[in-house]
Enzyme design. Sequence first.
Site, PDB file in Angstrom:
ATOM      1  N   SER A 137      20.345 -21.074   8.907  1.00 37.97           N
ATOM      2  CA  SER A 137      20.427 -22.353   9.613  1.00 37.97           C
ATOM      3  C   SER A 137      19.170 -22.575  10.441  1.00 37.97           C
ATOM      4  CB  SER A 137      21.645 -22.380  10.546  1.00 37.97           C
ATOM      5  OG  SER A 137      22.853 -22.323   9.827  1.00 37.97           O
ATOM      6  N   SER A 138      18.643 -23.802  10.410  1.00 39.14           N
ATOM      7  CA  SER A 138      17.489 -24.196  11.197  1.00 39.14           C
ATOM      8  C   SER A 138      16.311 -23.262  10.903  1.00 39.14           C
ATOM      9  CB  SER A 138      17.857 -24.219  12.686  1.00 39.14           C
ATOM     10  OG  SER A 138      16.842 -24.809  13.459  1.00 39.14           O
ATOM     11  N   SER A 139      15.871 -22.474  11.867  1.00 38.75           N
ATOM     12  CA  SER A 139      14.792 -21.514  11.602  1.00 38.75           C
ATOM     13  C   SER A 139      15.175 -20.575  10.476  1.00 38.75           C
ATOM     14  CB  SER A 139      14.482 -20.705  12.870  1.00 38.75           C
ATOM     15  OG  SER A 139      13.466 -19.761  12.632  1.00 38.75           O
TER      16      SER A 139
END
Length: 293
Positions: A137-139
Site C-alpha cells: 500500500s502507498s509506498s
Amino acid sequence: MRGFTMTRGITGLLALAATALAQLQNVPNFGNNPTGLRMDVNVPSNLQNPSLILALHPCGGSGSQYAQMTGYANQGQQRGFITIFPSSSRDFNCWDVASQNSLRRDGGGDSTGLASMVKYAITTWKVNPAKVFVTGSSSGCMMTNVMIAAYPDLFAAATCYSGVAAGCLKGSPGSSPISADPTCANGQINLSAAQWAQRARDIYPGYSGAYPRLATLHGTADTLVRPANLDQQLAQWSTIHGVSLTATNPNTPQSGYSQRVYGDGKKLVGYLAQNVGHTVPVNQNLDYQWFGL
C-alpha cells in the site's frame, strides 16, 4: 456505560495488536541486507508446498502494523501461505524507490534486502517458487512495482494499492512525502507508454523473460498520490505485457469501483475507486483471487 464501552473497545484493539505480534517471528539473519531492513514472518504450522506473500507497509508503518491492517496472517493456515512483513526504518519508514541502488537488480538498496527475504523463505520453508507474490500500500505499492521490475523471476503476481509506476521517483532526493520530488506523486511526469516501460526494464537490463501479472488500484479522491499514477502504471505494464485495454466493468469488484481489463485479464487489471482517497483499503479477497490462493 460509555466509559466501559470505550475501555472495552481499546482493550479489543490492544488484543488484536497483541495477536498480530504473536503470529510473527523475527528473522535477524536472512542474507544480504545492505539497508538494515527488518524481517518478520508468519509461518503457519504443517504447511506442505506453501505459497508466499511479501506484504509491504506504507510510509510511517511497520511490518507488524501491516500484519494487523491486512489480516493476511489470519488466512495463512486456511489458504496455505506464509507471509513476510518487512519493515523499513529510514526516510519516515518509506521504502526507497528513488535511489540508483534500489532501482537496480542486486544494486544494494531496499529492493536487494527484500529479495533476500524472499529467497530465504523459499529455501527455509520449502516455498513453492511458482507461487510467490508481492503486495503493498502507498509506498509499499511503489516498491511492489519496483520489485516486479527488478526481480520478475521471483514473483508470479502482484497487487498494488495507491502507488506509482516503477522508476517514477528515479533521481528524487528521497521517497517520502517530505523528501521526495512531488512531480511523481502529482502524476506530472509526462512519458509515453514506451518510455514508462523502458524505466521498468532499465531496473533489470537484459532481462527477456516473463513479468508477473499485476492488479493495481487507486482512488479518484487521492490528493497525496494523484490518480494519474494509475494510468501511468497501466501504461507501463500493458506495454511490457503487450496487452491493450479490452473492457471496462463498472461496480467491480464492488460498488463505486471501475475495473479496467487488459487483454484477457490474466496479466493486467486496474481498478479506479470513486471518491476514495489515500489509500484504497486492502481487499484481501481480491488479492487471494488474483494470486490463486
